[in-house]
Design a protein around this motif. Structure first.
Motif, mmCIF file in Angstrom:
data_model
loop_
_atom_site.group_PDB
_atom_site.id
_atom_site.type_symbol
_atom_site.label_atom_id
_atom_site.label_comp_id
_atom_site.label_asym_id
_atom_site.label_seq_id
_atom_site.Cartn_x
_atom_site.Cartn_y
_atom_site.Cartn_z
ATOM 1 N N ALA A 74 40.063 33.333 29.302
ATOM 2 C CA ALA A 74 40.663 33.815 30.550
ATOM 3 C C ALA A 74 40.556 35.330 30.686
ATOM 4 C CB ALA A 74 42.131 33.396 30.585
ATOM 5 N N ARG A 75 40.759 36.034 29.586
ATOM 6 C CA ARG A 75 40.711 37.495 29.643
ATOM 7 C C ARG A 75 39.319 37.974 30.077
ATOM 8 N NH1 ARG A 75 44.268 40.594 27.158
ATOM 9 N NH2 ARG A 75 44.962 38.798 25.954
ATOM 10 N N GLU A 76 38.294 37.414 29.421
ATOM 11 C CA GLU A 76 36.919 37.846 29.709
ATOM 12 C C GLU A 76 36.485 37.429 31.111
ATOM 13 O OE1 GLU A 76 37.838 36.203 26.945
ATOM 14 O OE2 GLU A 76 37.764 37.852 25.492
ATOM 15 N N GLU A 77 36.913 36.257 31.544
ATOM 16 C CA GLU A 77 36.580 35.817 32.909
ATOM 17 C C GLU A 77 37.057 36.859 33.923
ATOM 18 O OE1 GLU A 77 34.819 33.292 34.073
ATOM 19 O OE2 GLU A 77 35.416 33.382 36.189
ATOM 20 N N ALA A 78 38.267 37.380 33.728
ATOM 21 C CA ALA A 78 38.794 38.403 34.638
ATOM 22 C C ALA A 78 38.036 39.720 34.461
ATOM 23 C CB ALA A 78 40.286 38.612 34.369
ATOM 24 N N GLN A 79 37.752 40.081 33.220
ATOM 25 C CA GLN A 79 37.063 41.361 32.973
ATOM 26 C C GLN A 79 35.649 41.363 33.559
ATOM 27 O OE1 GLN A 79 37.531 41.607 28.700
ATOM 28 N NE2 GLN A 79 39.434 42.783 28.864
ATOM 29 N N LEU A 80 35.077 40.163 33.720
ATOM 30 C CA LEU A 80 33.734 40.052 34.318
ATOM 31 C C LEU A 80 33.803 39.844 35.831
ATOM 32 C CD1 LEU A 80 32.124 37.806 31.557
ATOM 33 C CD2 LEU A 80 31.465 40.159 32.112
ATOM 34 N N ALA A 81 34.984 40.010 36.419
ATOM 35 C CA ALA A 81 35.187 39.883 37.869
ATOM 36 C C ALA A 81 35.083 38.429 38.350
ATOM 37 C CB ALA A 81 34.245 40.802 38.655
ATOM 38 N N PHE A 82 35.581 37.511 37.537
ATOM 39 C CA PHE A 82 35.710 36.104 37.915
ATOM 40 C C PHE A 82 34.394 35.476 38.409
ATOM 41 C CE2 PHE A 82 39.989 37.914 38.344
ATOM 42 C CZ PHE A 82 40.735 37.021 37.595
ATOM 43 N N PRO A 83 33.350 35.501 37.549
ATOM 44 C CA PRO A 83 32.059 34.919 37.983
ATOM 45 C C PRO A 83 32.150 33.440 38.329
ATOM 46 C CG PRO A 83 32.057 35.387 35.603
ATOM 47 C CD PRO A 83 33.278 36.037 36.167
ATOM 48 N N ALA A 84 33.037 32.687 37.656
ATOM 49 C CA ALA A 84 33.138 31.252 37.964
ATOM 50 C C ALA A 84 33.668 31.032 39.377
ATOM 51 C CB ALA A 84 34.053 30.559 36.948
ATOM 52 N N VAL A 85 34.442 31.999 39.875
ATOM 53 C CA VAL A 85 35.009 31.869 41.226
ATOM 54 C C VAL A 85 34.023 32.390 42.273
ATOM 55 C CG1 VAL A 85 36.929 32.495 42.732
ATOM 56 C CG2 VAL A 85 37.340 32.139 40.290
ATOM 57 N N THR A 86 33.556 33.624 42.078
ATOM 58 C CA THR A 86 32.700 34.222 43.121
ATOM 59 C C THR A 86 31.289 33.629 43.111
ATOM 60 O OG1 THR A 86 32.163 36.029 41.628
ATOM 61 C CG2 THR A 86 33.951 36.415 43.176
ATOM 62 N N GLY A 87 30.812 33.197 41.918
ATOM 63 C CA GLY A 87 29.439 32.682 41.840
ATOM 64 C C GLY A 87 29.346 31.180 42.027
ATOM 65 N N LEU A 88 30.444 30.461 41.770
ATOM 66 C CA LEU A 88 30.363 28.994 41.823
ATOM 67 C C LEU A 88 31.386 28.370 42.782
ATOM 68 C CD1 LEU A 88 29.827 28.394 37.992
ATOM 69 C CD2 LEU A 88 28.167 27.980 39.800
ATOM 70 N N GLY A 89 32.687 28.645 42.543
ATOM 71 C CA GLY A 89 33.723 27.966 43.322
ATOM 72 C C GLY A 89 33.672 28.284 44.805
ATOM 73 N N LEU A 90 33.702 29.577 45.125
ATOM 74 C CA LEU A 90 33.735 29.963 46.553
ATOM 75 C C LEU A 90 32.468 29.540 47.300
ATOM 76 C CD1 LEU A 90 35.402 33.506 46.841
ATOM 77 C CD2 LEU A 90 36.006 31.451 48.140
ATOM 78 N N PRO A 91 31.253 29.796 46.738
ATOM 79 C CA PRO A 91 30.055 29.344 47.463
ATOM 80 C C PRO A 91 30.050 27.829 47.688
ATOM 81 C CG PRO A 91 29.450 30.874 45.695
ATOM 82 C CD PRO A 91 30.915 30.590 45.535
ATOM 83 N N GLN A 92 30.517 27.064 46.692
ATOM 84 C CA GLN A 92 30.541 25.595 46.853
ATOM 85 C C GLN A 92 31.554 25.183 47.923
ATOM 86 O OE1 GLN A 92 28.564 23.133 45.046
ATOM 87 N NE2 GLN A 92 29.322 22.034 46.841
ATOM 88 N N LEU A 93 32.711 25.860 47.937
ATOM 89 C CA LEU A 93 33.731 25.572 48.951
ATOM 90 C C LEU A 93 33.124 25.729 50.347
ATOM 91 C CD1 LEU A 93 36.871 25.075 49.348
ATOM 92 C CD2 LEU A 93 37.101 27.563 49.491
ATOM 93 N N LYS A 94 32.400 26.836 50.528
ATOM 94 C CA LYS A 94 31.803 27.118 51.842
ATOM 95 C C LYS A 94 30.681 26.136 52.164
ATOM 96 C CE LYS A 94 33.150 31.951 51.463
ATOM 97 N NZ LYS A 94 32.763 33.320 51.112
ATOM 98 N N ARG A 95 29.844 25.814 51.149
ATOM 99 C CA ARG A 95 28.738 24.869 51.378
ATOM 100 C C ARG A 95 29.281 23.497 51.766
ATOM 101 N NH1 ARG A 95 26.191 27.023 46.911
ATOM 102 N NH2 ARG A 95 26.969 25.404 45.530
#
Ligand SMILES: CC(C)(COP(=O)(O)OP(=O)(O)OC[C@H]1O[C@@H](n2cnc3c(N)ncnc32)[C@H](O)[C@@H]1O)[C@@H](O)C(=O)NCCC(=O)NCCS
Ligand SMILES: Nc1ncnc2c1ncn2[C@@H]1O[C@H](COP(=O)(O)OP(=O)(O)OP(=O)(O)O)[C@@H](O)[C@H]1O
Length: 291
Positions: A167-188
């Motif tokens: 969790a710590r690293e996910e935040a330190q990397l600017a949440f790639p799982a959210v901005t790169g995967l979750g949000l684009p899929q939500l929109k698609r």
């Protein structure tokens, strides 16, 4: 669903951000059918969690989220004073959560992710594109809170054992799982006409395809993580939650993860982060008169 903001024009920015964060947690908990997680159908792979507890826990965190937003507004910039204020408020929020749940960890990961995102939004509410908000959150997460205790958490134990990012690293990397995967899929999925609940399930599954979820690793090891990632990909490859084939795969994944005791709690937290950022990007509930 909106938990509190019936009269958004009367609320301060910090109160509106706390509303949106709590809404995101309640929407995540209610979303069904999520694989092996607590939802409207039941407790998934959990014996100590249920939907009412998730709701009560989410509501107990409102003051902490508001205080985090206020701290960001007071400090006005990214730096150690704000980072350490957030750490203190986060620990108090966790204590409020544990008092509400009788000691059960319902939202530890979510306090971390949403707390950073609430503060990052409050710092520059006009700069609300997800990639900008997450970058500010990452800069906060990279600062070292001198007062943070160093307990050997479940996440820390499996990060050591398997050498994964938590969790710590996910935040330190600017949440790639959210901005790169979750949000684009939500929109698609929305654009493809999947319907809102199916689009949210697809966003969760997209996050699950690659996340090193330390909840799953702690409970079910590498085989559990592999089952989660491959099973989520199978649902999306079969057409996603809105398709019959995807639904069959989703049902199979739910059964498999429950059998393995592999609850993807980290992915669930990041779905809540995804729903929060989606609202912030759209300005929904953030600015009075805009919805
Ligand atoms: C940073 C945290 C999450 C530390 O996590 P750690 O790796 O030690 O594991 P821990 O088992 O405590 O919690 C991990 C939680 O994160 C979630 N999670 C699991 N895997 C992941 C992942 N890969 N990515 C994101 N979240 C994940 C899960 O819900 C899990 O419950 C947190 O416990 C912490 O130290 N908080 C400090 C309080 C603080 O500074 N708050 C400020 C908030 S702005
Ligand atoms: N709908 C949900 N169902 C289950 N877990 C969720 C859900 N939403 C978020 N979570 C996250 O999952 C985590 C709970 O997972 P888990 O019970 O494995 O945690 P733990 O701290 O390792 O506790 P335990 O001692 O029970 O193993 C919480 O931190 C929470 O943030």
């Amino acid at each position: 669903m909106h938990a509190f903001n019936l009269q958004p024009e009367r609320l301060s920015l910090a109160e509106r951000l706390a509303d949106i964060a709590v809404d995101a947690l309640i929407d995540e908990a209610d979303l069904s059918p999520k694989p092996a997680l607590v939802d409207r159908r039941g407790n998934g792979a959990h014996t100590d969690l249920h939907l009412g507890l998730m709701h009560a826990s989410a509501l107990s965190l409102w003051p902490a989220f508001k205080e985090m937003a206020d701290a960001a507004l007071d400090c006005g910039e990214i730096g150690l004073p704000l980072r350490e204020a957030l750490g203190r408020i986060g620990r108090e929020g966790e204590a409020a959560m544990l008092a509400t749940t009788n000691g059960v960890n319902t939202h530890r990961g979510a306090i971390w992710a949403l707390g950073l995102l609430v503060a990052a939004t409050a710092l520059e509410p006009e700069s609300s594109v997800a990639s900008s908000v997450t970058l500010r959150a990452a800069r906060l997460a990279l600062l070292n809170d001198r007062y943070a205790p160093q307990p050997l958490s479940h996440g820390a134990q499996v990060a050591q054992r398997y050498g994964v990012r938590g969790a710590r690293e996910e935040a330190q990397l600017a949440f790639p799982a959210v901005t790169g995967l979750g949000l684009p899929q939500l929109k698609r999925s929305r654009a493809a006409g999947a319907g809102e609940q199916n689009a949210r399930l697809d966003a969760l599954l997209a996050i699950m395809t690659t996340l090193a979820d330390t909840c799953v690793l702690y409970r079910a090891g590498k085989p559990g993580l592999q089952a989660m990632q491959q099973g989520a990909k199978a649902v999306l490859d079969a057409g996603g939650s809105a398709s019959l084939g995807g639904r069959r795969q989703l049902h199979a994944l739910d059964q498999q993860l429950i059998a393995l005791n592999a609850s993807p709690g980290g992915a669930a937290d990041l779905l809540a982060a995804c729903l929060f950022l989606d609202r912030i990007e759209r300005g929904d509930g953030l600015f009075p008169g805009v919805c």
